[in-house]
Scaffold this active site. Structure first.
Site, PDB file in Angstrom:
ATOM      1  N   HIS A   1     -65.690  68.542   1.068  1.00  0.00           N
ATOM      2  CA  HIS A   1     -64.633  69.554   1.116  1.00  0.00           C
ATOM      3  C   HIS A   1     -63.520  69.219   0.120  1.00  0.00           C
ATOM      4  CE1 HIS A   1     -61.989  72.487   3.292  1.00  0.00           C
ATOM      5  NE2 HIS A   1     -61.037  71.688   2.799  1.00  0.00           N
ATOM      6  N   GLU A   2     -63.043  67.980   0.164  1.00  0.00           N
ATOM      7  CA  GLU A   2     -61.944  67.601  -0.726  1.00  0.00           C
ATOM      8  C   GLU A   2     -62.392  67.562  -2.184  1.00  0.00           C
ATOM      9  OE1 GLU A   2     -59.091  67.811   0.388  1.00  0.00           O
ATOM     10  OE2 GLU A   2     -59.552  67.727   2.532  1.00  0.00           O
TER      11      GLU A   2
ATOM     12  N   HIS B   1     -61.788  70.891  -3.721  1.00  0.00           N
ATOM     13  CA  HIS B   1     -60.422  71.023  -4.225  1.00  0.00           C
ATOM     14  C   HIS B   1     -60.252  70.280  -5.547  1.00  0.00           C
ATOM     15  CE1 HIS B   1     -58.634  73.062  -0.822  1.00  0.00           C
ATOM     16  NE2 HIS B   1     -59.001  72.125   0.029  1.00  0.00           N
TER      17      HIS B   1
ATOM     18  N   GLU C   1     -59.244  76.958  -1.304  1.00  0.00           N
ATOM     19  CA  GLU C   1     -60.144  76.797  -0.157  1.00  0.00           C
ATOM     20  C   GLU C   1     -61.502  77.433  -0.401  1.00  0.00           C
ATOM     21  OE1 GLU C   1     -59.969  74.999   2.595  1.00  0.00           O
ATOM     22  OE2 GLU C   1     -58.069  74.191   1.890  1.00  0.00           O
TER      23      GLU C   1
END
Length: 489
Positions: free
Chosen positions: A254-255, A258, A284
């Site tokens: 997930h990170e 980003h 996101e």
């Protein structure tokens, strides 16, 4: 130098100072000694005072009036500088400084209160944060909706009412899908013990597999995973649990979504307003599509299953199909960041309604824990067992990020649109992911979304990339198709 050149030189210095402030925040959440918190609050306040003075400097208005860029990029730079300047001049310097000081201190208070399961220890400083942020919202709104002014910081040109309408459209299909899934037998959960150092070694491999450039980044541990920085220095954090390696692996993926966005932006935009992601919703969209549509796909989980066998030996899951079901298991839980795709957005809707009520003055901070627990019981059907699984689980409110939460679900909506287009553009996607090769997907996202940074408005960049007006239908269709297959609906 022209007025435009002078403005951009000034802006690059301001952006560089902002990056330093961000690095102080990264340090505070990763390696800063706990006892340094009061001093760090003063440091953050000091640098915010300098930043606010620059952002509201009258010379910026003069340069904006005189600058006359001739190309699309220059005009976009001015658009973003003007938007930031118009907001900065409305906020008094002492208020901006007070917010920085208080939220820095509140972050440490929250972390300790969470560890101690002590809501009462956190509420006084949260009361201060809410009061300061409400003051900021009022001066920004200038008679308009305070919460809308806060959302503007994270998702420009979007209102609370528009978000509420999207959520109202999503909720019935999500609730119906959850009900149907929960009537079916639940796949096996992951059990056993997983060495945390081994988790971190594998999570580094996952980060690289998804395109994270470790020459310009690093992976550390924090209480709440996050991504920090832009351009040539983009850092991520994750967390480990001896009994739940998925927490580590999928937080990392997930990170990385980003971080890949920030690393993928055109380097010509470095330290300018266009050199950051255009909104948190678009941000996101990258983290969620990396984590879910790619990272939790049948193809990629087959590869991850083999990686986990190599790292941990036999861990009790029979084969890749069973592993895919375990990764995507829909189950009761309290933690937003650990929620399955079916229920994740319901967690966001809860927070959205509560923080909107806090900013409107319809909910008092002293009532927050009870309101959270009541709403959670109504939405999920079971009671919160402890504060760290309830209103203390997220860092966002302690650091003043009111208006941020709904962007997580907007990101899911955007990701649904992007994934629909990606499937058509990369027909061999599943074959690539089955080999642990994400480059087809990540290259497409870099070309169509990431490289543009802040060049286009949020909804515009999603529409340009996906070819459709952003809306929740592609996401809901994807979820229904995926989980109907998984659960035999």
């Amino acid at each position: 130098m022209t007025a435009f050149d002078e403005l951009m030189a000034f802006q690059r210095e301001t952006s560089a100072l902002g990056q330093i402030a961000g690095r102080l925040g990264w340090d505070q959440e990763t390696v800063m000694p706990r006892g340094a918190s009061p001093q760090r609050a003063e440091e953050m306040a000091a640098i915010e005072a300098v930043l606010h003075a620059r952002r509201s400097d009258p010379r910026v208005a003069e340069w904006l009036d005189q600058a006359a860029p001739q190309d699309e990029v220059g005009k976009a730079q001015l658009r973003e500088i003007r938007r930031a300047y118009d907001r900065a001049v409305k906020v008094p310097a002492d208020l901006a400084t007070a917010i920085a000081r208080t939220t820095s201190a509140a972050q440490g208070t929250w972390a300790q209160a969470r560890a101690d399961e002590d809501v009462s220890a956190f509420l006084p400083v949260l009361e201060e944060v809410v009061s300061l942020k409400r003051q900021e919202g009022e001066v920004l709104a200038q008679g308009g909706d305070v919460y809308d002014a806060m959302v503007e910081d994270y998702e420009p040109c979007t209102t609370g009412a528009q978000i509420a309408a999207i959520f109202d459209e999503m909720r019935p299909r999500l609730v119906a899908l959850r009900a149907a899934v929960l009537e079916r037998p639940e796949p096996a959960a992951l059990t056993g013990s997983f060495d945390e150092l081994t988790q971190m070694r594998l999570t580094q491999k996952l980060a690289v597999a998804f395109g994270y450039d470790l020459n310009n980044g690093r992976v550390d541990k924090a209480v709440h995973p996050f991504s920090s920085g832009s351009g040539l220095d983009v850092r991520i954090t994750t967390r480990t649990s001896e009994t739940d390696p998925f927490n580590c692996f999928y937080s990392t993926i997930h990170e990385v979504g980003h971080a890949a966005y920030e690393q993928g932006i055109d380097r010509d935009y470095l330290l300018t307003p266009l050199g950051r992601g255009v909104s948190m919703g678009v941000h996101e969209s990258q983290s969620r599509i990396y984590e879910n549509q790619l990272g939790r796909s049948r193809a990629f989980t087959g590869w991850l299953f083999d990686q986990m066998k190599d790292a941990f030996g036999d861990f009790g899951i029979a084969d890749a199909d069973a592993f895919y079901a375990t990764v995507n298991r829909v189950h009761n839980g309290y933690i937003r960041t650990e929620a399955d795709e079916v229920q994740y957005n319901l967690h966001i809707m809860l927070r959205f309604d509560l923080e909107r009520a806090l900013m409107a003055g319809d909910l008092q901070v002293s009532e927050l824990e009870a309101a959270w627990n009541d709403r959670f019981k109504a939405d999920f059907g079971y009671a919160v067992d402890k504060p760290s699984n309830g209103c203390l689980q997220d860092v966002h409110w302690s650091v003043g990020l009111f208006g941020y939460f709904p962007t997580y679900s907007l990101g899911n909506v955007y990701a649904g649109c992007l994934y629909q287009a990606l499937r058509g553009a990369v027909p061999e996607l599943d074959e690539q992911l089955a080999e642990g090769d994400t480059t087809g997907a990540t290259a497409w996202l870099r070309e169509h979304v990431q490289q543009h940074g802040g060049l286009y408005a949020p909804r515009e960049i999603i529409q340009r990339a996906s070819g459709v007006e952003p809306g929740p239908e592609p996401l809901l269709d994807y979820l229904e198709q995926k989980f109907s297959g998984l659960y035999g609906l």
